[in-house]
Structure formats: C-alpha cells, structure tokens
Write a protein that holds these residues in place. Structure first.
Motif, PDB file in Angstrom:
ATOM      1  N   ASP A 222      37.902  80.692  59.642  1.00 59.43           N
ATOM      2  CA  ASP A 222      37.277  79.424  59.254  1.00 59.43           C
ATOM      3  C   ASP A 222      36.632  79.543  57.876  1.00 59.43           C
ATOM      4  OD1 ASP A 222      38.045  78.264  61.618  1.00 59.43           O
ATOM      5  OD2 ASP A 222      36.152  78.656  62.646  1.00 59.43           O
ATOM      6  N   LEU A 225      39.363  79.495  55.317  1.00 59.22           N
ATOM      7  CA  LEU A 225      39.869  78.131  55.183  1.00 59.22           C
ATOM      8  C   LEU A 225      38.935  77.278  54.345  1.00 59.22           C
ATOM      9  CD1 LEU A 225      41.276  77.228  58.738  1.00 59.22           C
ATOM     10  CD2 LEU A 225      42.562  77.359  56.592  1.00 59.22           C
ATOM     11  N   GLU A 226      37.633  77.448  54.575  1.00 65.29           N
ATOM     12  CA  GLU A 226      36.662  76.679  53.804  1.00 65.29           C
ATOM     13  C   GLU A 226      36.726  77.060  52.325  1.00 65.29           C
ATOM     14  OE1 GLU A 226      34.165  73.823  52.915  1.00 65.29           O
ATOM     15  OE2 GLU A 226      34.993  74.153  54.934  1.00 65.29           O
ATOM     16  N   ARG A 227      36.881  78.362  52.055  1.00 63.51           N
ATOM     17  CA  ARG A 227      37.017  78.791  50.656  1.00 63.51           C
ATOM     18  C   ARG A 227      38.292  78.246  50.043  1.00 63.51           C
ATOM     19  NH1 ARG A 227      34.770  83.793  52.547  1.00 63.51           N
ATOM     20  NH2 ARG A 227      36.852  84.708  52.733  1.00 63.51           N
ATOM     21  N   LEU A 228      39.388  78.242  50.826  1.00 62.46           N
ATOM     22  CA  LEU A 228      40.650  77.697  50.327  1.00 62.46           C
ATOM     23  C   LEU A 228      40.520  76.207  50.043  1.00 62.46           C
ATOM     24  CD1 LEU A 228      43.223  79.534  52.648  1.00 62.46           C
ATOM     25  CD2 LEU A 228      42.937  79.859  50.195  1.00 62.46           C
ATOM     26  N   ARG A 229      39.837  75.492  50.955  1.00 67.56           N
ATOM     27  CA  ARG A 229      39.632  74.055  50.740  1.00 67.56           C
ATOM     28  C   ARG A 229      38.793  73.819  49.488  1.00 67.56           C
ATOM     29  NH1 ARG A 229      38.236  73.970  56.432  1.00 67.56           N
ATOM     30  NH2 ARG A 229      40.034  73.350  57.692  1.00 67.56           N
ATOM     31  N   ALA A 230      37.714  74.608  49.348  1.00 67.61           N
ATOM     32  CA  ALA A 230      36.843  74.458  48.181  1.00 67.61           C
ATOM     33  C   ALA A 230      37.606  74.775  46.902  1.00 67.61           C
ATOM     34  CB  ALA A 230      35.624  75.367  48.317  1.00 67.61           C
ATOM     35  N   GLU A 231      38.433  75.830  46.932  1.00 64.08           N
ATOM     36  CA  GLU A 231      39.224  76.186  45.757  1.00 64.08           C
ATOM     37  C   GLU A 231      40.250  75.103  45.447  1.00 64.08           C
ATOM     38  OE1 GLU A 231      40.789  78.302  42.525  1.00 64.08           O
ATOM     39  OE2 GLU A 231      38.879  78.385  43.581  1.00 64.08           O
ATOM     40  N   HIS A 232      40.865  74.541  46.501  1.00 67.60           N
ATOM     41  CA  HIS A 232      41.832  73.455  46.304  1.00 67.60           C
ATOM     42  C   HIS A 232      41.149  72.233  45.698  1.00 67.60           C
ATOM     43  CE1 HIS A 232      45.326  70.934  46.972  1.00 67.60           C
ATOM     44  NE2 HIS A 232      44.578  70.065  47.625  1.00 67.60           N
ATOM     45  N   GLU A 233      39.974  71.898  46.232  1.00 64.41           N
ATOM     46  CA  GLU A 233      39.229  70.759  45.685  1.00 64.41           C
ATOM     47  C   GLU A 233      38.832  71.015  44.235  1.00 64.41           C
ATOM     48  OE1 GLU A 233      35.962  70.079  48.274  1.00 64.41           O
ATOM     49  OE2 GLU A 233      37.196  69.312  49.927  1.00 64.41           O
ATOM     50  N   GLN A 236      41.923  70.611  42.179  1.00 65.75           N
ATOM     51  CA  GLN A 236      42.283  69.199  42.077  1.00 65.75           C
ATOM     52  C   GLN A 236      41.353  68.471  41.107  1.00 65.75           C
ATOM     53  OE1 GLN A 236      45.456  69.407  43.483  1.00 65.75           O
ATOM     54  NE2 GLN A 236      44.993  67.306  44.059  1.00 65.75           N
TER      55      GLN A 236
END
Length: 289
Positions: A222, A225-233, A236
């Motif tokens: 988890d 995943l949160e780091r990946l989401r933050a990096e993706h955001e 973007q």
C-alpha cells in the motif's frame, strides 16, 4: 494380511460440528505458555506477505490472511491448535460470518481450509516445522497437521539466517519438495507466485518473502502504491505545466510573428508612400504608373 491403522481416526459426530462444537468465542485465542510477542522479523515478514497477497482471481473481500493466529483444526480435539506464522484462505469472507474480525480460525466453523501456510524457521522449531521430528505424544506436529489433517495445498518455509526458501506441494496425500527457479515459485490456483525479493521494507534492506504477478512483477505494498500514485500525480502535474508553458511560448511566438508581419506591412507602406512622394516631386503621378 494386516491393514495399517490410520494415523488419525475420524470420529463421526451425531450432529453437525458447526452446531455442536466450540466456536472461536469459546476457544482461547492466546497461549498462556508463550508470553510476549514474536521478534521483529516474525512481525514484519508476515505483514509484507499480507500486503502483497492479492490473487487476481478472487475479490479482496473473499480473501482472508492471518499471522500468529490460533488455527483450530481437529473437531475431535477442540482444544488443539497451531499458530502458523502466516496463512491464507481464499473463497471465504475476510470477516467472520461476514461481519466480525476473527479471534481465531476454527476449521469446523469455517469449512474452508487454508491454501497456503508459511513458517519462518527458528532453531527451536526447525525439525518440527520440516517434519524431521517424530511425534511421541499428542498433539501432532505442524507438519502433520498441515499435511495430513488440513491437507493445505502449499507449505512454505523460510530460514532468515541462511535465506533458504523451501516449498512443498501436496501430492498424493503427502508433501513433495518443489524445485524453485531463481528463488521464485508459481501457484496457478492463485495466479500468484512467491519468491525472495532483495529490497528495502520498513527501512531494512535484505531478502524478503514476497508475492509476484503473472508478468513477474512484485506486487506493490500500500505504501509503494501511494508513492507510485504520488509520483504519477507529480509527473502529470509537471507534464501539464510543461504543456502550459509550451502553449504559452507558442502563443507568444505567434504574437511575435503577427507583430513582425505588422511591422513589415507598416514598413512596406512607408516605403510605398516615400516612393510616391518622390514620384510626385518629379512631376510623375504615381497612380498612372
């Protein structure tokens, strides 16, 4: 010719076990002879297994995982239990009766056996966990319980000192050691594999047991995943900023081009007027040329 007596005799109960035998509320959930908590590795490693155990062929609400939880396995001896370092059950609600956290896992109440059990070996339990020691008194060893009573399809052991990973698969009623390629083993029933991952978990870099997907990718935790989401955001947002800057530059360039064209037109007009004035001074009508 004598017939060998089964190691464990099955007693036929007059009424369904679920109705007559103790439930998880009646059975103790802690062992008074084993005070204290497991060491840090016995806490962290099961947590990593739980965080990365996401079989794609089962909804998350139909997957139950546990570590160091009493597993009551024999309706004929309701006080007997084992405490696997980690185990997983699929096809069952992650909550007891769909609404409560489990205090223990009582096999005659649940009716679904674990699909995989993991033991983290230690010097005091190694022989029993690997089935080397012979049982002289009851209750049976973990190996006997997992293999002969519960018939858990996959049994995994990991020695954190030697980093030795062993995997056994139930075949013909007994555990058979499996070949592990590149420290990984695939379990088709789960559409997941289990292997040794060298990486940092909770700040500690070492070999850890971890689940991976069909493409060979390690299942993210988890936190990952949160780091990946933050990096993706972040990427973007950075891309949007770059696009906005590019659009601004393109707009500015278009304005500069328009201004240049305007200046060129003005210069041409000035030159035309100057030429017409010279022609008039020479007595020539520019409109007649």
């Amino acid at each position: 010719m004598s017939v060998a007596k089964p190691l464990f005799e099955q007693v036929i109960l007059p009424h369904p076990a679920k109705e007559t035998l103790p439930t998880m509320y009646d059975l103790p959930s802690e062992d008074p002879e084993e005070p204290g908590l497991p060491d840090e590795f016995h806490i962290w490693q099961p947590q990593l297994c739980s965080e990365t155990f996401r079989p794609p062929n089962y909804e998350s609400e139909r997957v139950f995982v546990a570590s160091d939880l009493n597993l009551y396995y024999d309706p004929n001896h309701t006080a007997w239990y084992k405490r696997p370092d980690w185990f997983a059950v699929v096809g069952i609600s992650r909550f007891y009766q769909g609404r409560e956290l489990r205090m223990s896992y009582v096999i005659w109440q649940e009716d679904v056996r674990p699909i995989v059990a993991i033991e983290l070996l230690s010097a005091s339990t190694r022989d029993q966990d690997l089935g080397y020691s012979e049982r002289t008194v009851e209750p049976p060893t973990k190996w006997e319980v997992y293999e002969q009573i519960l018939a858990i399809p996959y049994y995994v052991t990991f020695d954190r000192v030697s980093n030795e990973l062993q995997l056994f698969k139930l075949d013909g009623g007994s555990y058979q050691p499996q070949t592990i390629d590149n420290s990984k083993f695939w379990m088709p029933e789960l559409q997941l594999g289990l292997g040794l991952w060298l990486g940092e978990y909770r700040g500690l870099n070492r070999l850890w047991l971890r689940w991976y997907d069909q493409q060979g990718n390690w299942i993210p935790t988890d936190a990952e995943l949160e780091r990946l989401r933050a990096e993706h955001e972040r990427q973007q947002k950075e891309l949007a900023q770059q696009q906005a800057e590019q659009e601004r530059q393109e707009k500015e360039l278009a304005q500069q081009r328009a201004e240049l064209e305007h200046q060129r037109a003005e210069l041409a007009q000035q030159r035309a007027e100057q030429l017409a004035e010279r022609l008039r001074q020479m007595g020539i009508n520019p409109d007649e040329i």
